[in-house]
Scaffold this active site. Structure first.
Site, PDB file in Angstrom:
ATOM      1  N   HIS A 122      71.465  25.795  21.412  1.00 47.65           N
ATOM      2  CA  HIS A 122      72.330  25.854  20.235  1.00 47.65           C
ATOM      3  C   HIS A 122      72.183  27.203  19.555  1.00 47.65           C
ATOM      4  CE1 HIS A 122      72.788  21.203  19.654  1.00 47.65           C
ATOM      5  NE2 HIS A 122      73.586  21.698  20.564  1.00 47.65           N
ATOM      6  N   ASP A 156      71.204  20.516  13.429  1.00 45.49           N
ATOM      7  CA  ASP A 156      70.341  19.784  14.349  1.00 45.49           C
ATOM      8  C   ASP A 156      69.212  19.031  13.688  1.00 45.49           C
ATOM      9  OD1 ASP A 156      70.523  22.306  16.996  1.00 45.49           O
ATOM     10  OD2 ASP A 156      71.880  20.681  16.415  1.00 45.49           O
ATOM     11  N   SER A 168      78.146  20.728  23.649  1.00 44.85           N
ATOM     12  CA  SER A 168      77.997  20.979  22.221  1.00 44.85           C
ATOM     13  C   SER A 168      78.125  22.446  21.855  1.00 44.85           C
ATOM     14  CB  SER A 168      76.644  20.450  21.736  1.00 44.85           C
ATOM     15  OG  SER A 168      75.617  21.056  22.479  1.00 44.85           O
TER      16      SER A 168
END
Lengths: 241, 181
Positions: B98, B124, B59
């Site tokens: 992230h 998220d 990701s």
């Protein structure tokens, strides 16, 4: 007096001893085998044979376990520190101080162990005390047995240095210095406190180890050391008077 | 062959004196503990619960790929959009790597953060706990400080096939117990 001692030392050579070994026939122990050139295994086998002689029931020695116990206590203490750091019930970051303390304890402990190994223990393979230590006086109530066997060489040097009394006497005891090697395949100069053997005496071409022969030669070396050191000790009182 | 060396090792262990065996066990324990204490030491120094992490998903491509190793630290600098953080949300064991895309600093000193994977289409919020719209400092394990590409694949393999771990450790243990270097 010192010239007499020097003359005594120079007259003792390896040839005196190995000549006597020719009479007995030895059989190798097939289960004890090393690859020729694997210095570590060979040294370990020879060290074990020497230690077995030193700790036999009828030997004049008992093992001195002071330094070994110190290392075990410090070592397992450090292991305990790392276990505590792992199982302490507080979550991170609340346990930061505990982790810091455990890390400090562990690294100090393993640092001490490393110092002991590098500066105190050196090439010692076993520390021994005379069973009749009271008779021997403070300066030599025990011995430090060392073995020197560098990689890729064929000469194994066994040395004995006196060990003063006191549980951590190894710190201040005289250090063992192996005699330097000579040109070609000659063995270094021997004296009563150290002896040099070519590993070819105990290992045949297949790598089979002749432990009995090694043990017998160790016993001979030990007897010789006892006699010579007693003779030298008896000459000392004349010097001090 | 292997059977011979196993027999040799068994024989070596059996013929050792108890004191010698104790020292060999200590050597083995010290090796394992050294690895553990280096890890704990990194935790102390970086103030991060997990000073080294492996990226598990894609990701964050193209910045990080599956199998990359990240070095983390907490630091005292305020969080800013663009920081790459590793955080944990309630009920999820595995931390997420992230990027911070929104930062709200309140008067009380509390900070709300919104994160999104570079390679994801949405932020998220779907990953956070049911009633949670933001994450805070206490959810963050650390900020990315450096990285090594692809070396973490070893960890991923050991996680997917745990038997590899046990076999490796078992074999190493046997060797250490029977050597004297």
């Amino acid at each position: 007096l010192w010239s007499a001692v020097a003359a005594l030392r120079s007259s003792v050579t390896v040839a005196d001893w190995s000549g006597r070994m020719g009479e007995k026939k030895y059989i190798g122990d097939q289960s004890k085998r090393a690859v020729i050139g694997d210095s570590n295994t060979m040294k370990r086998m020879m060290d074990d044979a020497v230690i077995n002689v030193m700790l036999e029931d009828d030997s004049p020695f008992v093992e001195d376990v002071g330094l070994s116990n110190l290392k075990l206590v410090i070592g397992f203490g450090s292991v305990a520190a790392s276990v505590v750091s792992h199982i302490y019930p507080a979550p991170f970051p609340k346990n930061w101080w505990v982790l810091l303390a455990c890390c400090a304890w562990y690294f100090i402990g393993s640092g001490i162990l490393q110092l002991l190994l590098s500066f105190v223990e050196l090439e010692s393979i076993v520390l021994l005390r005379y069973k009749d230590a009271e008779r021997r006086g403070k300066r030599a109530s025990g011995i430090n047995v060392t073995s020197h066997f560098p990689r890729y060489q064929h000469v194994y040097t066994l040395g004995i240095t006196p060990l003063p009394s006191g549980s951590l006497a190894l710190f201040s005891a005289p250090k063992f210095k192996p005699n330097p090697t000579r040109e070609g395949r000659e063995l270094p100069q021997a004296d009563y406190a150290q002896i040099h053997w070519s590993v070819a005496e105990f290992f045949d071409e297949e790598g089979v180890f002749y432990e009995d022969k090694c043990m017998d030669m160790t016993r001979q070396f030990l007897d010789h050391y006892e006699r010579e050191s007693k003779r030298i000790a008896e000459q000392e009182p004349k010097k001090s008077k | 062959g292997t059977m011979e060396s196993m027999y040799d090792m068994y024989h070596t262990l059996k013929s050792m004196r108890k004191r010698q065996l104790a020292h060999q066990v200590l050597n083995l324990a010290m090796i394992v503990c050294s690895a553990l204490m280096i890890w704990k030491g990194l935790m102390v120094v970086t103030e991060s619960e997990s000073p080294v992490v492996v990226v598990l998903s894609g990701s964050m491509e193209p910045a990080f790929h599956r199998g990359d190793i990240l070095f983390l630290h907490m630091g005292y600098a305020p969080f800013r959009a663009g920081d790459i953080v590793v955080f944990k949300v309630a009920d999820r064991e595995i931390p997420i790597v992230h990027r911070v895309i929104k930062v709200h600093e309140k008067e009380t000193g509390e900070v709300d953060l919104l994160t999104k994977g570079d390679n994801n289409a949405v932020d998220d919020r779907g990953l956070y706990a049911a009633s949670q719209s933001w994450i805070n400092k206490e959810h963050v394990i650390g900020r990315s400080k450096g990285y090594l590409p692809y070396i973490g694949m070893v960890t991923i393999i050991m996680n997917d096939y745990p038997i590899v771990k046990y076999v490796l450790v078992g074999v190493m243990g046997l060797f250490v117990l029977t050597t004297r270097e």
